[in-house]
Design a protein around this motif. Structure first.
Motif, PDB file in Angstrom:
ATOM      1  N   GLY A 139     -41.208  17.355  31.733  1.00  0.00           N
ATOM      2  CA  GLY A 139     -40.114  16.626  31.107  1.00  0.00           C
ATOM      3  C   GLY A 139     -40.030  15.229  31.673  1.00  0.00           C
ATOM      4  N   GLY A 140     -39.208  14.408  31.048  1.00  0.00           N
ATOM      5  CA  GLY A 140     -39.053  13.041  31.510  1.00  0.00           C
ATOM      6  C   GLY A 140     -38.846  12.080  30.355  1.00  0.00           C
ATOM      7  N   GLN A 141     -39.242  10.829  30.551  1.00  0.00           N
ATOM      8  CA  GLN A 141     -39.066   9.795  29.537  1.00  0.00           C
ATOM      9  C   GLN A 141     -40.323   8.933  29.467  1.00  0.00           C
ATOM     10  N   ILE A 142     -40.626   8.466  28.231  1.00  0.00           N
ATOM     11  CA  ILE A 142     -41.682   7.490  28.043  1.00  0.00           C
ATOM     12  C   ILE A 142     -41.174   6.409  27.098  1.00  0.00           C
ATOM     13  N   LYS A 143     -41.924   5.337  27.011  1.00  0.00           N
ATOM     14  CA  LYS A 143     -41.583   4.197  26.158  1.00  0.00           C
ATOM     15  C   LYS A 143     -42.710   3.987  25.155  1.00  0.00           C
ATOM     16  N   ILE A 144     -42.354   3.726  23.895  1.00  0.00           N
ATOM     17  CA  ILE A 144     -43.349   3.401  22.879  1.00  0.00           C
ATOM     18  C   ILE A 144     -43.181   1.932  22.519  1.00  0.00           C
ATOM     19  N   ALA A 155     -48.794  -0.569  13.504  1.00  0.00           N
ATOM     20  CA  ALA A 155     -50.220  -0.366  13.257  1.00  0.00           C
ATOM     21  C   ALA A 155     -50.949   0.117  14.497  1.00  0.00           C
ATOM     22  N   ALA A 156     -50.415  -0.180  15.678  1.00  0.00           N
ATOM     23  CA  ALA A 156     -51.063   0.199  16.939  1.00  0.00           C
ATOM     24  C   ALA A 156     -49.996   0.540  17.971  1.00  0.00           C
ATOM     25  N   PRO A 157     -49.342   1.713  17.835  1.00  0.00           N
ATOM     26  CA  PRO A 157     -48.312   2.088  18.810  1.00  0.00           C
ATOM     27  C   PRO A 157     -48.914   2.337  20.182  1.00  0.00           C
ATOM     28  N   VAL A 158     -48.153   1.983  21.220  1.00  0.00           N
ATOM     29  CA  VAL A 158     -48.632   2.117  22.597  1.00  0.00           C
ATOM     30  C   VAL A 158     -47.598   2.916  23.397  1.00  0.00           C
ATOM     31  N   PRO A 159     -47.773   4.255  23.492  1.00  0.00           N
ATOM     32  CA  PRO A 159     -46.875   5.036  24.351  1.00  0.00           C
ATOM     33  C   PRO A 159     -47.252   4.840  25.819  1.00  0.00           C
ATOM     34  N   VAL A 160     -46.239   4.582  26.638  1.00  0.00           N
ATOM     35  CA  VAL A 160     -46.479   4.304  28.056  1.00  0.00           C
ATOM     36  C   VAL A 160     -45.491   5.116  28.880  1.00  0.00           C
ATOM     37  N   GLY A 161     -45.987   5.735  29.948  1.00  0.00           N
ATOM     38  CA  GLY A 161     -45.125   6.512  30.831  1.00  0.00           C
ATOM     39  C   GLY A 161     -45.697   7.899  31.046  1.00  0.00           C
ATOM     40  N   ALA A 162     -44.889   8.789  31.627  1.00  0.00           N
ATOM     41  CA  ALA A 162     -45.387  10.114  31.951  1.00  0.00           C
ATOM     42  C   ALA A 162     -44.247  11.116  31.974  1.00  0.00           C
ATOM     43  N   GLY A 164     -47.920  18.009  38.888  1.00  0.00           N
ATOM     44  CA  GLY A 164     -48.281  17.916  37.478  1.00  0.00           C
ATOM     45  C   GLY A 164     -47.677  16.710  36.803  1.00  0.00           C
ATOM     46  N   GLN A 165     -48.457  16.110  35.893  1.00  0.00           N
ATOM     47  CA  GLN A 165     -47.990  14.949  35.153  1.00  0.00           C
ATOM     48  C   GLN A 165     -48.753  14.848  33.837  1.00  0.00           C
ATOM     49  N   VAL A 166     -48.012  14.568  32.746  1.00  0.00           N
ATOM     50  CA  VAL A 166     -48.602  14.289  31.439  1.00  0.00           C
ATOM     51  C   VAL A 166     -48.370  12.806  31.174  1.00  0.00           C
ATOM     52  N   GLY A 167     -49.439  12.019  31.207  1.00  0.00           N
ATOM     53  CA  GLY A 167     -49.295  10.573  31.098  1.00  0.00           C
ATOM     54  C   GLY A 167     -49.764  10.043  29.753  1.00  0.00           C
ATOM     55  N   PHE A 168     -49.195   8.909  29.350  1.00  0.00           N
ATOM     56  CA  PHE A 168     -49.579   8.233  28.110  1.00  0.00           C
ATOM     57  C   PHE A 168     -49.971   6.796  28.463  1.00  0.00           C
ATOM     58  N   ALA A 169     -51.127   6.402  27.937  1.00  0.00           N
ATOM     59  CA  ALA A 169     -51.620   5.059  28.223  1.00  0.00           C
ATOM     60  C   ALA A 169     -52.130   4.390  26.953  1.00  0.00           C
ATOM     61  N   GLY A 170     -51.400   4.593  25.844  1.00  0.00           N
ATOM     62  CA  GLY A 170     -51.747   3.841  24.650  1.00  0.00           C
ATOM     63  C   GLY A 170     -52.047   4.630  23.405  1.00  0.00           C
TER      64      GLY A 170
END
Length: 612
Positions: A434-439, A444-451, A473-479
């Motif tokens: 759980g947690g929060q991320i930012k999009i 046309a090119a969304p960039v999700p960032v965070g974990a 454990g971590q689920v990360g987003f890098a674009g």
């Protein structure tokens, strides 16, 4: 005065204006007599092989023109002809001053609209014009009738948007300072637009009634490049009034029982409907509603100002309730949301707001996918236009970046909140985060960032029946929507601390078996699975060890396992089978969220029972 021209090359004019690119020859003669205020005479002129830079690609034209000057008027009998049946004729008379009456009949046959491309190189017009017109009245207040027909009409912009070639049938009249029209535009797939009323020849007020139906499927050739598809029909009936500099629109539009899907995100919208009402200077989106694949809903409303100079500024609010917005083999996301689209919609608006997840399922393959290398030198022959556009977008990165030419481009500023229920499953792994991320980025090119961070207590991995609890454990987003994983599970195992590290993208995770102190991977697995060193294994245990190594090293296919299929069938959030506690033979755990913050779990185990 008499003038005779034997053969004059028109290229002489290029010396004064090189951009003309004129070719051809002029011949003929003219006789003029009388005073300048009231000349008399006649003329007979011929132009052969006429070409011009502005008419590139158009066959050479021939012009014949005969006429006379008398009584303050000029008469003409003019014909322009060319290849492909091109013919334009003008017959009649006109005053030499601006006050006399006009009396001219014009006929147009097979004129290519590509002529306009010379004056506007980026237009890319195709099509053919036919028509007739009779012009009377005066130059300052013309009168008359016209009938024009255009077939195969398209431009570079319409072809790029996937709009089919159109036909136009326009009839009307000129009456002083206004032109009256009865126009019908048709195209393939049932596209039909009508326009009736009048417009000023210069400044003045519009008075047009515009209506029609537009099947949206014609956009799919273009949308297929990005994996989108839309079906349904839009209808509209509006009245356009007010000055040409600031038009006012009144009327309504509707979309009923349409559908939309995006293959990349797995988004499916069904029963898509919208109601739009225009009231002068604003267009109000009275309602917008759609159902997602899981039965959730997306709705919206707002307004758009009819202000082209300002880029059609507007504000539209969207709400999602239990909506499945992502449904791929890797990620399934069900959310609630409050989002706002605001700013100049025809330029670069902003989408901001909050998405609150109800549940997110991240499914990693039960076996690491085998690696492959594309064959070099493969070329597509005779590919359809849609496939060609898609390949071009992929080869240039157009599938990700978007461009300034995208039909719609918005800046993203979206918060994604998920206190829990981010489930990661597959390859024996069951974890919750759980947690929060930012999009950010663009539409046309969304960039999700965070974990999203591991939630302790219900996260483990089972390796051939041996269960390990995750300590990190971590689920990360890098674009993009394929998240990166970083999980560590460990447990004591015959003199070492065995560690399982899961990293990489969810679509192709990397599994590593390490230990402290360090020993080879097969030795880690041997001690983890059998509490023995590899040299002490029996033949059957050695086979089991080899299977484990194969499973976690990329041999075999992927997909969800039978345990996950059973969990989905039971409708629970967790289903765990493993060894019972305290030396038990078997353990079963089932759990489900019964509200946002309340989780109910039951665990049952069995133990060996000695005979009586």
């Amino acid at each position: 005065m008499a003038v005779d021209i034997a053969e004059l090359p028109l290229s002489i004019a290029n010396g004064f204006s090189p951009g003309l690119g004129l070719g051809g020859k002029l011949a003929g003669g003219a006789k003029v007599a009388g005073p300048i205020a009231a000349p008399t005479g006649d003329y007979d002129l011929r132009v052969t092989g006429l070409t011009a830079a502005a008419a590139k690609g158009v066959p050479a034209l021939q012009i014949t023109s005969k006429g006379a000057l008398a009584s303050g008027r000029v008469t003409t009998d003019t014909a322009v002809t060319g290849g492909g049946g091109v013919r334009i004729t003008a017959n009649g008379s006109a005053p030499l001053s601006a006050t006399g009456p006009l009396d001219v009949a014009i006929a147009i046959r097979n004129v290519p609209l590509s002529l306009a491309n010379g004056f506007s190189p980026g237009l890319g017009a195709n099509g053919t014009l036919q028509g007739e017109a009779k012009v009377a009245g005066t130059a300052s207040a013309p009168a008359g009738t016209y009938a024009l027909r255009v077939t195969g009409l398209s431009t570079q912009a319409t072809r790029g948007a996937g709009v089919p070639a159109a036909s136009i049938d326009a009839k009307g009249r000129l009456d002083g300072q206004r032109v009256f029209t009865n126009t019908v535009v048709t195209a393939a797939s049932g596209l039909r637009v009508t326009a009736n009323g009048s417009a000023p020849l210069g400044a003045g007020d519009l008075d047009l009634q515009v209506g029609g139906r537009a099947p949206l499927g014609f956009l799919n050739d273009t949308l297929s490049v990005s994996g989108d598809r839309i079906d349904g029909t839009a209808t509209f009936d509006v009245k356009v009034g007010g000055p040409t500099s600031a038009p006012r629109i009144n009327g309504s539009g509707a979309l009923q029982n349409a559908s939309y899907s995006n293959r990349a995100a797995g988004l499916q919208l069904r029963g898509l409907s919208a109601s739009v009402v225009a009231n002068g200077t604003n267009i109000n989106v009275a309602s917008l509603r759609a159902t997602t694949r899981n039965g959730g809903t997306i709705s919206g409303s707002g307004r758009v100002a009819v202000d082209p100079a300002a880029g059609f500024p507007g504000e539209i609010n969207f709400q999602a309730n239990n909506a499945e917005v992502v449904g791929t083999d890797i990620v399934t996301a069900i959310t609630d949301a409050n989002l706002k689209l605001e700013g100049p919609l025809a330029r670069r608006p902003v989408i901001n707001g909050t998405i609150r997840t109800r549940s997110v399922e991240i499914q990693i393959p039960d076996r690491i996918p085998a690696q492959y290398t594309p064959l070099p030198g493969v070329r597509h022959r005779n590919a359809p236009a849609a496939v060609t556009r898609q390949l071009a977008a992929l080869n240039t990165g157009g599938g990700k970046g978007g461009s300034k030419d995208d039909a719609f481009l918005a800046t993203l500023d979206i918060d994604v909140q998920a206190e829990n229920r981010i489930f990661i499953r597959g390859m024996g792994m069951t974890a919750e985060a759980g947690g929060q991320i930012k999009i950010t980025g663009t539409s046309a090119a969304p960039v999700p960032v965070g974990a999203f961070q591991l939630r302790q207590g219900r996260s483990s991995i089972t390796v051939i029946g041996k269960r390990l609890n995750f300590t990190r454990g971590q689920v990360g987003f890098a674009g993009d929507l394929d998240p990166t994983l970083d999980f560590l599970a460990e447990t004591p195992a015959k003199g070492i601390t065995a560690q399982v590290l899961i990293s990489g993208n969810a679509s192709s995770p990397k599994i590593e078996f390490t230990s402290n102190p360090a020993v080879p991977q097969d030795e880690v697995l041997s001690r983890l699975l059998f509490d023995k060193s590899s040299g002490e294994l029996s033949p059957s245990q050695a086979i089991t060890l080899a299977q484990a190594v194969a499973q976690y090293s990329g041999v075999g296919g992927g997909g969800a396992g039978p345990l996950d299929s059973l969990r989905k069938g039971l409708g629970v959030d967790n289903l765990d089978l493993g060894g019972g506690s305290g030396g038990g033979l078997f353990g079963l755990g089932i759990g489900k969220y019964i509200s946002d913050n309340i989780y109910l779990g039951v665990t049952q185990g069995t133990s060996p029972r000695p005979p009586a």
